[in-house]
Design a protein around this motif. Structure first.
Motif, PDB file in Angstrom:
ATOM      1  N   ALA A  53      38.574  31.143  45.771  1.00 50.61           N
ATOM      2  CA  ALA A  53      38.350  29.984  46.656  1.00 50.61           C
ATOM      3  C   ALA A  53      37.084  29.235  46.241  1.00 50.61           C
ATOM      4  O   ALA A  53      37.057  27.999  46.269  1.00 50.61           O
ATOM      5  CB  ALA A  53      38.248  30.438  48.105  1.00 50.61           C
ATOM      6  N   GLU A  54      36.046  29.963  45.858  1.00 49.62           N
ATOM      7  CA  GLU A  54      34.811  29.317  45.417  1.00 49.62           C
ATOM      8  C   GLU A  54      35.019  28.574  44.098  1.00 49.62           C
ATOM      9  O   GLU A  54      34.492  27.479  43.911  1.00 49.62           O
ATOM     10  CB  GLU A  54      33.694  30.356  45.267  1.00 49.62           C
ATOM     11  CG  GLU A  54      33.221  30.910  46.599  1.00 49.62           C
ATOM     12  CD  GLU A  54      32.319  32.122  46.466  1.00 49.62           C
ATOM     13  OE1 GLU A  54      31.477  32.298  47.355  1.00 49.62           O
ATOM     14  OE2 GLU A  54      32.440  32.886  45.493  1.00 49.62           O
ATOM     15  N   ILE A  55      35.804  29.159  43.209  1.00 44.92           N
ATOM     16  CA  ILE A  55      36.114  28.481  41.942  1.00 44.92           C
ATOM     17  C   ILE A  55      36.866  27.187  42.232  1.00 44.92           C
ATOM     18  O   ILE A  55      36.562  26.139  41.665  1.00 44.92           O
ATOM     19  CB  ILE A  55      36.918  29.400  41.004  1.00 44.92           C
ATOM     20  CG1 ILE A  55      36.027  30.550  40.520  1.00 44.92           C
ATOM     21  CG2 ILE A  55      37.481  28.615  39.817  1.00 44.92           C
ATOM     22  CD1 ILE A  55      36.769  31.632  39.752  1.00 44.92           C
ATOM     23  N   ALA A  56      37.842  27.252  43.130  1.00 49.17           N
ATOM     24  CA  ALA A  56      38.614  26.055  43.503  1.00 49.17           C
ATOM     25  C   ALA A  56      37.703  24.991  44.102  1.00 49.17           C
ATOM     26  O   ALA A  56      37.838  23.799  43.791  1.00 49.17           O
ATOM     27  CB  ALA A  56      39.732  26.426  44.471  1.00 49.17           C
ATOM     28  N   GLN A  57      36.766  25.394  44.951  1.00 47.15           N
ATOM     29  CA  GLN A  57      35.827  24.454  45.558  1.00 47.15           C
ATOM     30  C   GLN A  57      34.928  23.835  44.494  1.00 47.15           C
ATOM     31  O   GLN A  57      34.662  22.629  44.508  1.00 47.15           O
ATOM     32  CB  GLN A  57      34.990  25.150  46.637  1.00 47.15           C
ATOM     33  CG  GLN A  57      33.897  24.275  47.224  1.00 47.15           C
ATOM     34  CD  GLN A  57      34.421  22.986  47.846  1.00 47.15           C
ATOM     35  OE1 GLN A  57      35.466  22.975  48.487  1.00 47.15           O
ATOM     36  NE2 GLN A  57      33.714  21.894  47.648  1.00 47.15           N
ATOM     37  N   SER A 112      36.914  21.334  42.540  1.00 49.55           N
ATOM     38  CA  SER A 112      37.108  20.127  43.344  1.00 49.55           C
ATOM     39  C   SER A 112      35.843  19.270  43.349  1.00 49.55           C
ATOM     40  O   SER A 112      35.912  18.039  43.201  1.00 49.55           O
ATOM     41  CB  SER A 112      37.491  20.512  44.775  1.00 49.55           C
ATOM     42  OG  SER A 112      37.616  19.371  45.584  1.00 49.55           O
ATOM     43  N   ALA A 113      34.684  19.900  43.485  1.00 48.92           N
ATOM     44  CA  ALA A 113      33.414  19.167  43.465  1.00 48.92           C
ATOM     45  C   ALA A 113      33.194  18.520  42.104  1.00 48.92           C
ATOM     46  O   ALA A 113      32.704  17.391  42.011  1.00 48.92           O
ATOM     47  CB  ALA A 113      32.261  20.108  43.801  1.00 48.92           C
ATOM     48  N   ALA A 114      33.572  19.226  41.045  1.00 46.29           N
ATOM     49  CA  ALA A 114      33.436  18.666  39.701  1.00 46.29           C
ATOM     50  C   ALA A 114      34.347  17.452  39.541  1.00 46.29           C
ATOM     51  O   ALA A 114      33.944  16.437  38.953  1.00 46.29           O
ATOM     52  CB  ALA A 114      33.757  19.725  38.646  1.00 46.29           C
ATOM     53  N   LEU A 115      35.553  17.530  40.073  1.00 45.57           N
ATOM     54  CA  LEU A 115      36.463  16.382  40.001  1.00 45.57           C
ATOM     55  C   LEU A 115      35.932  15.207  40.810  1.00 45.57           C
ATOM     56  O   LEU A 115      36.150  14.045  40.430  1.00 45.57           O
ATOM     57  CB  LEU A 115      37.866  16.773  40.462  1.00 45.57           C
ATOM     58  CG  LEU A 115      38.622  17.711  39.526  1.00 45.57           C
ATOM     59  CD1 LEU A 115      39.984  18.075  40.126  1.00 45.57           C
ATOM     60  CD2 LEU A 115      38.788  17.114  38.141  1.00 45.57           C
ATOM     61  N   ASP A 116      35.218  15.486  41.897  1.00 44.50           N
ATOM     62  CA  ASP A 116      34.577  14.410  42.651  1.00 44.50           C
ATOM     63  C   ASP A 116      33.545  13.705  41.770  1.00 44.50           C
ATOM     64  O   ASP A 116      33.434  12.469  41.791  1.00 44.50           O
ATOM     65  CB  ASP A 116      33.899  14.947  43.917  1.00 44.50           C
ATOM     66  CG  ASP A 116      34.892  15.389  44.982  1.00 44.50           C
ATOM     67  OD1 ASP A 116      36.077  15.006  44.904  1.00 44.50           O
ATOM     68  OD2 ASP A 116      34.469  16.126  45.895  1.00 44.50           O
ATOM     69  N   SER A 117      32.794  14.476  40.988  1.00 43.99           N
ATOM     70  CA  SER A 117      31.825  13.878  40.065  1.00 43.99           C
ATOM     71  C   SER A 117      32.532  13.040  39.003  1.00 43.99           C
ATOM     72  O   SER A 117      32.038  11.982  38.613  1.00 43.99           O
ATOM     73  CB  SER A 117      30.980  14.968  39.397  1.00 43.99           C
ATOM     74  OG  SER A 117      30.036  15.490  40.303  1.00 43.99           O
ATOM     75  N   VAL A 118      33.686  13.515  38.536  1.00 46.63           N
ATOM     76  CA  VAL A 118      34.471  12.744  37.567  1.00 46.63           C
ATOM     77  C   VAL A 118      34.829  11.384  38.162  1.00 46.63           C
ATOM     78  O   VAL A 118      34.672  10.352  37.506  1.00 46.63           O
ATOM     79  CB  VAL A 118      35.752  13.510  37.152  1.00 46.63           C
ATOM     80  CG1 VAL A 118      36.698  12.611  36.375  1.00 46.63           C
ATOM     81  CG2 VAL A 118      35.395  14.748  36.343  1.00 46.63           C
ATOM     82  N   THR A 119      35.270  11.382  39.411  1.00 46.87           N
ATOM     83  CA  THR A 119      35.648  10.134  40.077  1.00 46.87           C
ATOM     84  C   THR A 119      34.455   9.190  40.203  1.00 46.87           C
ATOM     85  O   THR A 119      34.576   7.986  39.918  1.00 46.87           O
ATOM     86  CB  THR A 119      36.240  10.429  41.473  1.00 46.87           C
ATOM     87  OG1 THR A 119      37.403  11.253  41.301  1.00 46.87           O
ATOM     88  CG2 THR A 119      36.609   9.159  42.203  1.00 46.87           C
ATOM     89  N   VAL A 120      33.317   9.717  40.604  1.00 46.16           N
ATOM     90  CA  VAL A 120      32.115   8.889  40.747  1.00 46.16           C
ATOM     91  C   VAL A 120      31.750   8.260  39.405  1.00 46.16           C
ATOM     92  O   VAL A 120      31.499   7.047  39.312  1.00 46.16           O
ATOM     93  CB  VAL A 120      30.934   9.718  41.300  1.00 46.16           C
ATOM     94  CG1 VAL A 120      29.628   8.951  41.199  1.00 46.16           C
ATOM     95  CG2 VAL A 120      31.197  10.121  42.742  1.00 46.16           C
ATOM     96  N   ILE A 121      31.723   9.065  38.357  1.00 43.98           N
ATOM     97  CA  ILE A 121      31.370   8.557  37.026  1.00 43.98           C
ATOM     98  C   ILE A 121      32.375   7.502  36.580  1.00 43.98           C
ATOM     99  O   ILE A 121      31.994   6.423  36.116  1.00 43.98           O
ATOM    100  CB  ILE A 121      31.289   9.706  35.995  1.00 43.98           C
ATOM    101  CG1 ILE A 121      30.098  10.606  36.313  1.00 43.98           C
ATOM    102  CG2 ILE A 121      31.193   9.158  34.571  1.00 43.98           C
ATOM    103  CD1 ILE A 121      30.097  11.928  35.553  1.00 43.98           C
TER     104      ILE A 121
END
Length: 75
Positions: free
Chosen positions: A9-13, A16-25
Motif C-alpha cells: 500500500a505504501e509503494i502504491a501511495q 501515485s505521489a510520483a505520478l502527481d509530480s509527473v502531472t505537475v511537471i
C-alpha cells in the motif's frame, strides 16, 4: 542504517505521489513561459522524482513516465 521496506500500500501511495509530480511537471513545462514560482515548482518535483526512481523497492511499476518527466523538467 535501516533498510526501507514499505508495504504494498505504501509503494502504491508513493507511486501515485510520483505520478502527481509527473502531472505537475508536464503541465508546467507545456506553458509558453514559466514564472519563478513555477520554475521552482518544476525543480522541486524533478528532485522528488529523482529520489523516487532511485528507490529499490519498486516491483511492476512503470518508471518510464517518471524518467521522462525528469528529462522534460530539466530541459
Amino acid at each position: 542504517m535501516s533498510v526501507e521496506t514499505p508495504t504494498a500500500a505504501e509503494i502504491a501511495q508513493n507511486y501515485s505521489a510520483a505520478l502527481d509530480s509527473v502531472t505537475v511537471i508536464t503541465d508546467l513545462m507545456a506553458l509558453d513561459a514559466r514564472d519563478a514560482d513555477q520554475t521552482a515548482t518544476v525543480a522541486r518535483n524533478v528532485e522528488h522524482l529523482e529520489l523516487m526512481v532511485a528507490k529499490d523497492y519498486w516491483t511492476t511499476e512503470d518508471l518510464a513516465p517518471l524518467n521522462s518527466a525528469i528529462t522534460a523538467g530539466k530541459a
